[in-house]
Design a protein around this motif. Structure first.
Motif, PDB file in Angstrom:
ATOM      1  N   SER A 168       0.831  -1.196   0.000  1.00 34.55           N
ATOM      2  CA  SER A 168       0.000   0.000   0.000  1.00 34.55           C
ATOM      3  C   SER A 168       0.867   1.248   0.000  1.00 34.55           C
ATOM      4  O   SER A 168       2.011   1.225   0.443  1.00 34.55           O
ATOM      5  CB  SER A 168      -0.936   0.007   1.211  1.00 34.55           C
ATOM      6  OG  SER A 168      -0.194   0.131   2.395  1.00 34.55           O
ATOM      7  N   VAL A 169       0.280   2.312  -0.512  1.00 33.96           N
ATOM      8  CA  VAL A 169       0.965   3.587  -0.564  1.00 33.96           C
ATOM      9  C   VAL A 169      -0.095   4.685  -0.469  1.00 33.96           C
ATOM     10  O   VAL A 169      -1.244   4.486  -0.871  1.00 33.96           O
ATOM     11  CB  VAL A 169       1.819   3.724  -1.859  1.00 33.96           C
ATOM     12  CG1 VAL A 169       0.947   3.710  -3.097  1.00 33.96           C
ATOM     13  CG2 VAL A 169       2.701   4.949  -1.824  1.00 33.96           C
ATOM     14  N   SER A 170       0.284   5.821   0.101  1.00 40.35           N
ATOM     15  CA  SER A 170      -0.613   6.969   0.230  1.00 40.35           C
ATOM     16  C   SER A 170      -0.140   8.091  -0.673  1.00 40.35           C
ATOM     17  O   SER A 170       1.066   8.255  -0.895  1.00 40.35           O
ATOM     18  CB  SER A 170      -0.625   7.486   1.667  1.00 40.35           C
ATOM     19  OG  SER A 170      -1.102   6.496   2.528  1.00 40.35           O
ATOM     20  N   PHE A 171      -1.090   8.851  -1.175  1.00 36.90           N
ATOM     21  CA  PHE A 171      -0.802  10.019  -2.004  1.00 36.90           C
ATOM     22  C   PHE A 171      -1.671  11.176  -1.546  1.00 36.90           C
ATOM     23  O   PHE A 171      -2.769  10.969  -1.048  1.00 36.90           O
ATOM     24  CB  PHE A 171      -1.159   9.769  -3.485  1.00 36.90           C
ATOM     25  CG  PHE A 171      -0.429   8.654  -4.139  1.00 36.90           C
ATOM     26  CD1 PHE A 171       0.790   8.883  -4.766  1.00 36.90           C
ATOM     27  CD2 PHE A 171      -0.964   7.374  -4.180  1.00 36.90           C
ATOM     28  CE1 PHE A 171       1.452   7.860  -5.404  1.00 36.90           C
ATOM     29  CE2 PHE A 171      -0.308   6.346  -4.814  1.00 36.90           C
ATOM     30  CZ  PHE A 171       0.911   6.588  -5.432  1.00 36.90           C
ATOM     31  N   GLU A 172      -1.184  12.391  -1.746  1.00 38.01           N
ATOM     32  CA  GLU A 172      -2.011  13.588  -1.657  1.00 38.01           C
ATOM     33  C   GLU A 172      -2.012  14.183  -3.047  1.00 38.01           C
ATOM     34  O   GLU A 172      -0.953  14.522  -3.581  1.00 38.01           O
ATOM     35  CB  GLU A 172      -1.446  14.582  -0.642  1.00 38.01           C
ATOM     36  CG  GLU A 172      -1.665  14.158   0.788  1.00 38.01           C
ATOM     37  CD  GLU A 172      -1.211  15.196   1.793  1.00 38.01           C
ATOM     38  OE1 GLU A 172      -0.826  16.323   1.396  1.00 38.01           O
ATOM     39  OE2 GLU A 172      -1.241  14.890   2.989  1.00 38.01           O
ATOM     40  N   VAL A 173      -3.199  14.282  -3.623  1.00 40.89           N
ATOM     41  CA  VAL A 173      -3.328  14.817  -4.978  1.00 40.89           C
ATOM     42  C   VAL A 173      -3.988  16.181  -4.879  1.00 40.89           C
ATOM     43  O   VAL A 173      -5.007  16.334  -4.206  1.00 40.89           O
ATOM     44  CB  VAL A 173      -4.193  13.886  -5.866  1.00 40.89           C
ATOM     45  CG1 VAL A 173      -4.224  14.396  -7.296  1.00 40.89           C
ATOM     46  CG2 VAL A 173      -3.679  12.466  -5.817  1.00 40.89           C
ATOM     47  N   GLU A 174      -3.384  17.165  -5.551  1.00 37.40           N
ATOM     48  CA  GLU A 174      -3.918  18.529  -5.525  1.00 37.40           C
ATOM     49  C   GLU A 174      -4.164  19.018  -6.936  1.00 37.40           C
ATOM     50  O   GLU A 174      -3.645  18.454  -7.910  1.00 37.40           O
ATOM     51  CB  GLU A 174      -2.949  19.450  -4.792  1.00 37.40           C
ATOM     52  CG  GLU A 174      -2.767  19.045  -3.336  1.00 37.40           C
ATOM     53  CD  GLU A 174      -1.784  19.915  -2.582  1.00 37.40           C
ATOM     54  OE1 GLU A 174      -1.034  20.686  -3.227  1.00 37.40           O
ATOM     55  OE2 GLU A 174      -1.766  19.825  -1.347  1.00 37.40           O
ATOM     56  N   ALA A 175      -4.949  20.076  -7.049  1.00 39.19           N
ATOM     57  CA  ALA A 175      -5.334  20.625  -8.351  1.00 39.19           C
ATOM     58  C   ALA A 175      -4.112  21.019  -9.194  1.00 39.19           C
ATOM     59  O   ALA A 175      -4.142  20.896 -10.419  1.00 39.19           O
ATOM     60  CB  ALA A 175      -6.249  21.832  -8.164  1.00 39.19           C
ATOM     61  N   GLU A 176      -3.042  21.460  -8.554  1.00 34.89           N
ATOM     62  CA  GLU A 176      -1.842  21.883  -9.280  1.00 34.89           C
ATOM     63  C   GLU A 176      -1.155  20.704  -9.978  1.00 34.89           C
ATOM     64  O   GLU A 176      -0.494  20.885 -10.996  1.00 34.89           O
ATOM     65  CB  GLU A 176      -0.835  22.577  -8.350  1.00 34.89           C
ATOM     66  CG  GLU A 176      -1.333  23.867  -7.747  1.00 34.89           C
ATOM     67  CD  GLU A 176      -2.250  23.641  -6.542  1.00 34.89           C
ATOM     68  OE1 GLU A 176      -2.059  22.665  -5.767  1.00 34.89           O
ATOM     69  OE2 GLU A 176      -3.199  24.441  -6.381  1.00 34.89           O
ATOM     70  N   GLU A 177      -1.239  19.531  -9.393  1.00 34.59           N
ATOM     71  CA  GLU A 177      -0.692  18.299  -9.971  1.00 34.59           C
ATOM     72  C   GLU A 177      -1.753  17.210  -9.852  1.00 34.59           C
ATOM     73  O   GLU A 177      -1.682  16.368  -8.957  1.00 34.59           O
ATOM     74  CB  GLU A 177       0.591  17.873  -9.253  1.00 34.59           C
ATOM     75  CG  GLU A 177       1.778  18.760  -9.551  1.00 34.59           C
ATOM     76  CD  GLU A 177       3.055  18.187  -8.983  1.00 34.59           C
ATOM     77  OE1 GLU A 177       3.287  16.965  -9.132  1.00 34.59           O
ATOM     78  OE2 GLU A 177       3.810  18.954  -8.364  1.00 34.59           O
ATOM     79  N   PRO A 178      -2.731  17.211 -10.790  1.00 34.23           N
ATOM     80  CA  PRO A 178      -3.897  16.329 -10.646  1.00 34.23           C
ATOM     81  C   PRO A 178      -3.682  14.905 -11.184  1.00 34.23           C
ATOM     82  O   PRO A 178      -4.460  14.415 -12.000  1.00 34.23           O
ATOM     83  CB  PRO A 178      -4.969  17.069 -11.430  1.00 34.23           C
ATOM     84  CG  PRO A 178      -4.198  17.757 -12.515  1.00 34.23           C
ATOM     85  CD  PRO A 178      -2.888  18.138 -11.898  1.00 34.23           C
TER      86      PRO A 178
END
Length: 186
Positions: A168-178
């Motif tokens: 498993s891995v976690s990510f934070e995705v934001e509008a600047e890098e979608p």
């Protein structure tokens, strides 16, 4: 498929505990931040979104006006086409096999509270969407892109939990890098 269901159960309980702890500590949830669980097993990949109503329609109270009801219906229709929310590489040959889209309303039982007005602001509506795919080549899924951020401009971030047989891995995705890069993680 049992693996995916087991993972969702674990994530749901973990998320509920984390969310409950955050709620106790700060007594509110964070607008602009949605949650996404992605799980893959064999040729199946599933996406499960839980997003605060404010991020999608700009409010979280129970819709009563015609305009608010229309906003919710339009948002739910937008979720019906997963490509408004995320896209997968074409060479993975993924075909949608199941989807579930809903608005979950969390209303306290106000009859038990004397201070009704204080609790009226605690209602939280959440958009829920789950998409299941069968893919010709899950290993070809090296990237997931999120037009979600342009579809719903109030949204600011997706916290992603990605689980496969590798780990498993976690990510934070934001509008600047979608997008997220999952090359080698399936």
């Amino acid at each position: 498929m049992k693996f995916i269901l087991s993972i969702y159960v674990i994530l749901s309980f973990s998320s509920a505990q984390i969310y409950a702890e955050e709620t106790r500590q700060v007594d509110k949830h964070e607008h602009g931040v949605g949650a996404l669980n992605v799980a893959t097993e064999g040729d199946v990949i599933e996406f499960e979104f839980m997003i605060p109503g404010a991020d999608i329609v700009g409010f979280e109270y129970v819709a009563k006006s015609d305009a608010d009801i229309a906003s919710i219906k339009k948002a739910l229709q937008t979720f019906e086409n997963y490509e408004n929310i995320f896209t997968l590489p074409k060479n993975s040959r993924c075909q949608l096999t199941e989807k579930q889209v809903a608005l979950k309303e969390d209303e306290d039982d106000h009859d038990e509270h004397d201070d009704h007005d204080e609790h009226a602001e605690e209602n939280h509506n959440e958009f829920y969407a789950k998409y299941s795919f069968e893919c010709g080549d899950t290993k070809a899924i090296n990237k997931v892109e999120f037009p979600y951020f342009s579809t719903f401009p109030n949204s600011g971030e997706l916290e992603v939990q990605f689980i496969s047989s590798i780990g498993s891995v976690s990510f934070e995705v934001e509008a600047e890098e979608p997008s997220i890069n999952i090359d080698g993680k399936i």
